[in-house]
Structures are given as structure tokens and as C-alpha cells.
Design a protein around this motif. Structure first.
Motif, PDB file in Angstrom:
ATOM      1  N   GLU A 131       5.159  14.095  -4.315  1.00  0.00           N
ATOM      2  CA  GLU A 131       5.678  15.261  -3.597  1.00  0.00           C
ATOM      3  C   GLU A 131       7.183  15.205  -3.377  1.00  0.00           C
ATOM      4  N   HIS A 132       7.823  14.093  -3.690  1.00  0.00           N
ATOM      5  CA  HIS A 132       9.273  13.969  -3.496  1.00  0.00           C
ATOM      6  C   HIS A 132      10.052  14.018  -4.803  1.00  0.00           C
TER       7      HIS A 132
ATOM      8  N   ALA B  36      11.976  18.151   2.369  1.00  0.00           N
ATOM      9  CA  ALA B  36      11.223  18.405   3.602  1.00  0.00           C
ATOM     10  C   ALA B  36      10.947  19.898   3.776  1.00  0.00           C
ATOM     11  N   ALA B  37      11.955  20.722   3.505  1.00  0.00           N
ATOM     12  CA  ALA B  37      11.781  22.165   3.687  1.00  0.00           C
ATOM     13  C   ALA B  37      10.777  22.735   2.699  1.00  0.00           C
ATOM     14  N   VAL B  38      10.861  22.313   1.440  1.00  0.00           N
ATOM     15  CA  VAL B  38       9.950  22.841   0.429  1.00  0.00           C
ATOM     16  C   VAL B  38       8.515  22.389   0.700  1.00  0.00           C
TER      17      VAL B  38
ATOM     18  N   ALA C  13       8.898  26.659  -8.557  1.00  0.00           N
ATOM     19  CA  ALA C  13       7.847  26.617  -9.574  1.00  0.00           C
ATOM     20  C   ALA C  13       7.816  25.260 -10.262  1.00  0.00           C
ATOM     21  N   ALA C  14       8.981  24.714 -10.570  1.00  0.00           N
ATOM     22  CA  ALA C  14       9.025  23.393 -11.197  1.00  0.00           C
ATOM     23  C   ALA C  14       8.465  22.341 -10.264  1.00  0.00           C
ATOM     24  N   ASN C  15       8.750  22.454  -8.979  1.00  0.00           N
ATOM     25  CA  ASN C  15       8.280  21.457  -8.028  1.00  0.00           C
ATOM     26  C   ASN C  15       6.756  21.453  -7.937  1.00  0.00           C
ATOM     27  N   GLU C  16       6.160  22.603  -7.681  1.00  0.00           N
ATOM     28  CA  GLU C  16       4.711  22.657  -7.468  1.00  0.00           C
ATOM     29  C   GLU C  16       3.935  22.166  -8.678  1.00  0.00           C
ATOM     30  N   THR C  17       4.285  22.655  -9.859  1.00  0.00           N
ATOM     31  CA  THR C  17       3.533  22.280 -11.049  1.00  0.00           C
ATOM     32  C   THR C  17       3.751  20.815 -11.416  1.00  0.00           C
ATOM     33  N   THR C  18       4.965  20.303 -11.226  1.00  0.00           N
ATOM     34  CA  THR C  18       5.235  18.918 -11.597  1.00  0.00           C
ATOM     35  C   THR C  18       4.623  17.949 -10.606  1.00  0.00           C
ATOM     36  N   VAL C  19       4.594  18.311  -9.334  1.00  0.00           N
ATOM     37  CA  VAL C  19       3.879  17.489  -8.344  1.00  0.00           C
ATOM     38  C   VAL C  19       2.429  17.319  -8.765  1.00  0.00           C
ATOM     39  N   ASN C  20       1.771  18.424  -9.118  1.00  0.00           N
ATOM     40  CA  ASN C  20       0.367  18.354  -9.524  1.00  0.00           C
ATOM     41  C   ASN C  20       0.193  17.533 -10.800  1.00  0.00           C
ATOM     42  N   LEU C  21       1.110  17.685 -11.762  1.00  0.00           N
ATOM     43  CA  LEU C  21       1.012  16.948 -13.015  1.00  0.00           C
ATOM     44  C   LEU C  21       1.146  15.444 -12.775  1.00  0.00           C
TER      45      LEU C  21
ATOM     46  N   THR D  24       0.855  -1.188   0.000  1.00  0.00           N
ATOM     47  CA  THR D  24       0.000   0.000   0.000  1.00  0.00           C
ATOM     48  C   THR D  24       0.886   1.231   0.000  1.00  0.00           C
ATOM     49  N   ALA D  25       0.352   2.347  -0.495  1.00  0.00           N
ATOM     50  CA  ALA D  25       1.107   3.602  -0.492  1.00  0.00           C
ATOM     51  C   ALA D  25       0.151   4.761  -0.744  1.00  0.00           C
ATOM     52  N   ASP D  26       0.600   5.944  -0.393  1.00  0.00           N
ATOM     53  CA  ASP D  26      -0.066   7.187  -0.792  1.00  0.00           C
ATOM     54  C   ASP D  26       0.836   7.809  -1.849  1.00  0.00           C
ATOM     55  N   LEU D  27       0.402   7.788  -3.096  1.00  0.00           N
ATOM     56  CA  LEU D  27       1.278   8.220  -4.190  1.00  0.00           C
ATOM     57  C   LEU D  27       1.497   9.720  -4.231  1.00  0.00           C
TER      58      LEU D  27
END
Length: 475
Positions: A175-176, A198-200, A262-270, A166-169
Motif C-alpha cells: 500500500e506504500h 497517507a492521504a490516498v 489509478a496507478a496506485n490502486e491497481t498496482t497495490v492489488n497486483l 514479522t510484517a503485514d505486506l
């Protein structure tokens, strides 16, 4: 003295000024709809369609504080605003609300929209100087090299939960992965990755320690700039330092942070939204596994249906002009409606028709300010999802689709969790050995700890993207 301009009162200086407001619900003064509050949070897509039905391609709306703006709902009208900086500037100092001191200092819009000397708020020659350095740097990356980084980190993340079944993707994968990859691309030592992730994550969630986490990220980037001046490498930090644009130390640090966050937030959502579609749409999964569509096709469909950012607040009319049949006054704010434009009936009369391979969506904006890192983001998402689905071929949703939750409906919808089940497997490489192995040639340097509680640091104006991502994450 005022004149009437549609639902707004228009002052002689051209600013849009609503009458005194009413309680924060769906309708504000004169029946103008709010882009925030319960109605927007409950059904943002429904709100956009109400605005389209009432006003057409461009609609008057209210932002937090009942500040007036124009939201662009039409696909063609969005492209017009994006591609004409002489009419629609990125310089927020043009905003009438700022010039007239109508924005409270504690307004959530201030950190997002207050002008800063970075490429996002620049036009003309200054924009070309700053943006050119960023795009030239990003264009130097070897796409095969990016995919090698993604594969390695995706395998490590899957190794961390494959034995559980099991996992939370969202929390354990999406998010990582982008941040782990981006730290390598900008030139951070290997061991910085987990701490920066962790900080972001902390600063993006707007927690009590978000300010301290933001300072930690800034400190790491300042150290990176100093180190790369002495020991340049094949990374974005070194290329920005060497660029003919002659960026100052502050410009170097701020643009590295812009790229990183910016790359992190948008790519996490994608990543999260693509995995959700794969797991919840039977036809989608069948087409993907049957070879009728590729992962790039899948990403294109998600970018049409669920763009990582729903809205981009940040164009200001440079002159009196017309857009979508509405008279826009100089100094008015224009909000790009990416999600609304992507479902414009003029370009998508049948929303059920697949759009595999069609990249005329608005997800990455357009014109001079089109997202410069879209190829990097797509490479991270595509390769990471491919590794995950290859490693866990019987991946399935744990629970019902209608039990999934989202947060943050003002600028974007963020999937809060994606629980899955699968047949337990074994790690490809023992996790302990992977964590202990440094990247060849990586330099180990002293790393400050992320404070558990906010540090007693001098009060500074928080960067716009930090608060933007906090707003995105808050439900």
C-alpha cells in the motif's frame, strides 16, 4: 409501451427497464442476478460462472439500485466491446438510465459513471487529444530510472520492518510502494511522499476524512502544476504542461490525479496478489526460485488469475447492435468482465495450465482505452517484489491461507492483509538518515497538513475515481 427482450422489458427508446425490484439478494426482478449484495460478495467468481452457464458470453445483470446492464463474460466478446468505440462508446451521457433520470443523485454509481471531461469518458478526436498527452508523457520515462526509484523506496520500506521478523505486506509494503514511486514520477518533491501516501490510503478506504484527504491531494496537484509552469523538470507534470494538446489547468490536475490514483490502486492489488501467490503456491515459489520462471512470468500468471480490477463498468451502446448472441439496444450499459473473460473456457479449457509469458489477458483492458500506464505498473510491481524477496529470502506466510480475507467484491477483490514471518535482519541504511536525506535538486516547499477531521469545505461533486476506490475497498 414495452416489448420483451430476454429477461428485461425494453421500452421504445431502447432502454432496459426491469419491473419493480425485490430485496437486495442474489436474484432481482425476473430472476436477473445482481452484481452486488451477499452472493456477489461471498463468491464473485462463482457468480460469474452461474451467469456464463445461464446466458453464455453476455448476460443481463443488475447494478446497485437494480439498474439493468449487460455483463460481458466471454474473452472474445470483451475484446469486441473494447476495440469498437463506434459501437460501444465511453461517453456515459449515452446511458439510457441517465437520460431517463433513473439514477438517484445519491447512487454509488453516480461518482463512478457520471460524465467528466477526462480521457476516460471521451471518444474520437477529444479522446485522442487527452489520451495522447498522457501516453506521450508516460512513454518518456526511462524504465531504468523507474526501477532505481522503486529499488530505493522498496529498500526503505523493508528497512522499516526487517528487524521485527514479522510484517503485514499489504499495510507495510504494497500500500506504500506505488504511491511513493508515482509521486516522484509526476514531479512531487521527496518530502511529499509519506503525506500523500497517507492521504490516498485514507480516501481509498472511504473513511470519514476521505473528503478532506481528497481535497488535500487535489491541492497538492494544483500547487504542482503552478510550480512546474515556472520550473519545469523531467517529470510527467512538466511534460503534460508542455504537450501540444494544450491541456487546461483543470485538465492537467485531473489527469495527474487520474494517473496517480489509478496507478496506485491497481498496482497495490497486483503486488499483494503476486506476493500471496508466491507465499501460498508451493509450485509457484519453487519455479520462481529455481529459475524455471521469471518475475515477469509470475506477474502474467497473476494478471490472468487475479486481475487488479474484476469489472470495468463503462461502455454504452452507441447503436442497436449484437454482442455474444444478445441484442444490445442503443443506450444500454455494457460492463467489461475482466476476471470472467480471463477464465473463459474458450481460451482456458484447463485452468491449471500455466500461462507464463502469455499477455493476452484482459487485465489492462484493450482497444483505444487500454491502460496507458501498464508498463509503469509492471515495473513497480516486478522490481519491488524482487527487492523484497532478495532481502527476505525465507519469507513465509504467518498463518493459514484460508485465514486470508478480501474486501470489496463489486469492482475488485482487495487483499486486506498478508501477515508474514522471516529471519530478522538489519536495515541497509539507518531509517533516520534515509528520511533526512533530500533528493538531489529537490525543492522544499510549504506543505499543508492532512486534516484529522473533514474540513468545512464547500461541497463539491466527488471525483469518480475517489468513490470507485472507496467502493472497491468496502467489504
Amino acid at each position: 409501451m414495452t416489448t420483451t427482450d430476454g429477461p428485461f422489458e425494453t421500452t421504445l427508446d431502447g432502454s432496459l427497464t426491469p419491473p419493480p425490484g425485490c430485496p437486495a439478494h442474489g436474484l432481482g426482478p425476473d430472476g436477473i442476478r445482481r452484481l452486488y449484495g451477499p452472493e456477489a460478495e461471498a463468491d464473485p467468481s462463482g457468480l460469474y460462472e452461474k451467469l456464463r452457464a445461464e446466458h453464455g458470453a453476455v448476460a443481463p445483470v443488475l447494478l446497485p439500485g437494480d439498474l439493468p446492464a449487460w455483463m460481458v463474460l466471454g474473452h472474445s466478446a470483451n475484446l469486441t466491446a473494447m476495440r469498437n468505440p463506434s459501437r460501444f462508446s465511453r461517453d456515459s451521457r449515452r446511458w439510457s438510465a441517465f437520460r431517463n433520470n433513473e439514477v438517484a443523485m445519491d447512487s454509488p454509481l453516480m461518482p463512478i459513471l457520471a460524465w467528466q471531461p477526462i480521457c476516460l469518458f471521451a471518444d474520437g478526436a477529444e479522446h485522442r487529444r487527452l489520451r495522447g498527452a498522457v501516453t506521450d508523457g508516460l512513454d518518456r520515462f526511462d524504465r531504468r530510472g523507474i526501477r532505481r526509484h522503486v529499488t530505493r523506496f522498496a529498500d526503505q520500506l523493508v528497512d522499516g520492518f526487517t528487524g521485527a521478523g514479522t510484517a503485514d505486506l499489504v499495510a507495510q509494503f504494497a500500500e506504500h510502494l506505488p504511491m511513493l514511486v508515482m509521486t516522484q514520477l509526476i514531479g512531487m518533491p521527496e518530502e511529499y511522499g509519506p503525506q500523500l501516501v497517507a492521504a490516498v490510503r485514507d480516501l481509498m478506504k472511504g473513511t470519514e476524512t476521505a473528503f478532506a484527504s481528497n481535497e488535500y491531494v487535489a491541492q497538492m496537484l494544483r500547487q504542482l502544476v503552478e510550480r512546474k509552469k515556472a520550473e519545469p523538470g523531467n517529470d510527467l507534470a512538466s511534460w503534460l504542461i508542455q504537450h501540444e494538446a494544450g491541456l487546461t489547468d483543470d485538465e492537467l490536475m485531473e489527469h495527474l490525479r487520474l494517473v496517480l490514483l489509478a496507478a496506485n490502486e491497481t498496482t497495490v492489488n497486483l503486488i499483494a496478489d503476486t506476493l500471496r501467490m508466491v507465499l501460498t503456491d508451493g509450485r509457484f515459489r519453487a519455479n520462481l526460485s529455481g529459475g524455471h520462471m521469471t518475475l515477469p512470468d509470475a506477474l502474467d500468471q497473476v494478471l490472468w488469475d487475479s486481475p487488479p480490477l474484476s469489472l470495468i463498468p463503462g461502455r454504452w451502446a452507441a447503436i442497436d447492435t449484437e454482442l455474444g448472441g444478445k441484442q444490445i439496444k442503443a443506450g444500454d450499459m455494457v460492463i467489461l468482465g475482466l476476471a470472467a473473460g480471463n477464465v473463459d473456457p474458450e481460451v482456458r479449457p484447463d485452468l491449471g495450465t500455466p500461462l507464463y509469458g502469455n499477455r493476452s489477458h484482459l487485465a489492462f483492458s484493450g482497444g483505444p482505452h487500454e491502460c496507458p500506464g501498464q508498463d509503469v505498473g509492471r515495473a513497480i510491481a516486478e522490481t519491488g517484489i524482487d527487492v523484497l524477496l532478495t532481502r527476505l529470502p525465507d519469507l513465509r506466510l504467518a498463518g493459514r491461507e484460508d485465514e486470508l480475507n478480501w474486501s470489496g467484491q463489486f469492482l475488485a477483490r482487495h487483499l486486506t492483509e498478508l501477515p508474514v514471518r522471516f529471519t530478522p535482519g538489519r536495515p541497509k541504511v539507518p531509517a533516520a538518515r534515509v528520511a533526512a536525506e533530500p533528493v538531489p535538486g529537490a525543492t522544499r516547499v510549504a506543505e499543508p497538513e492532512v486534516p484529522v477531521q473533514p474540513a468545512n469545505l464547500p461541497r463539491q461533486r466527488r471525483s469518480w475515481w475517489c468513490v470507485l476506490t472507496a467502493l472497491v475497498r468496502r467489504g
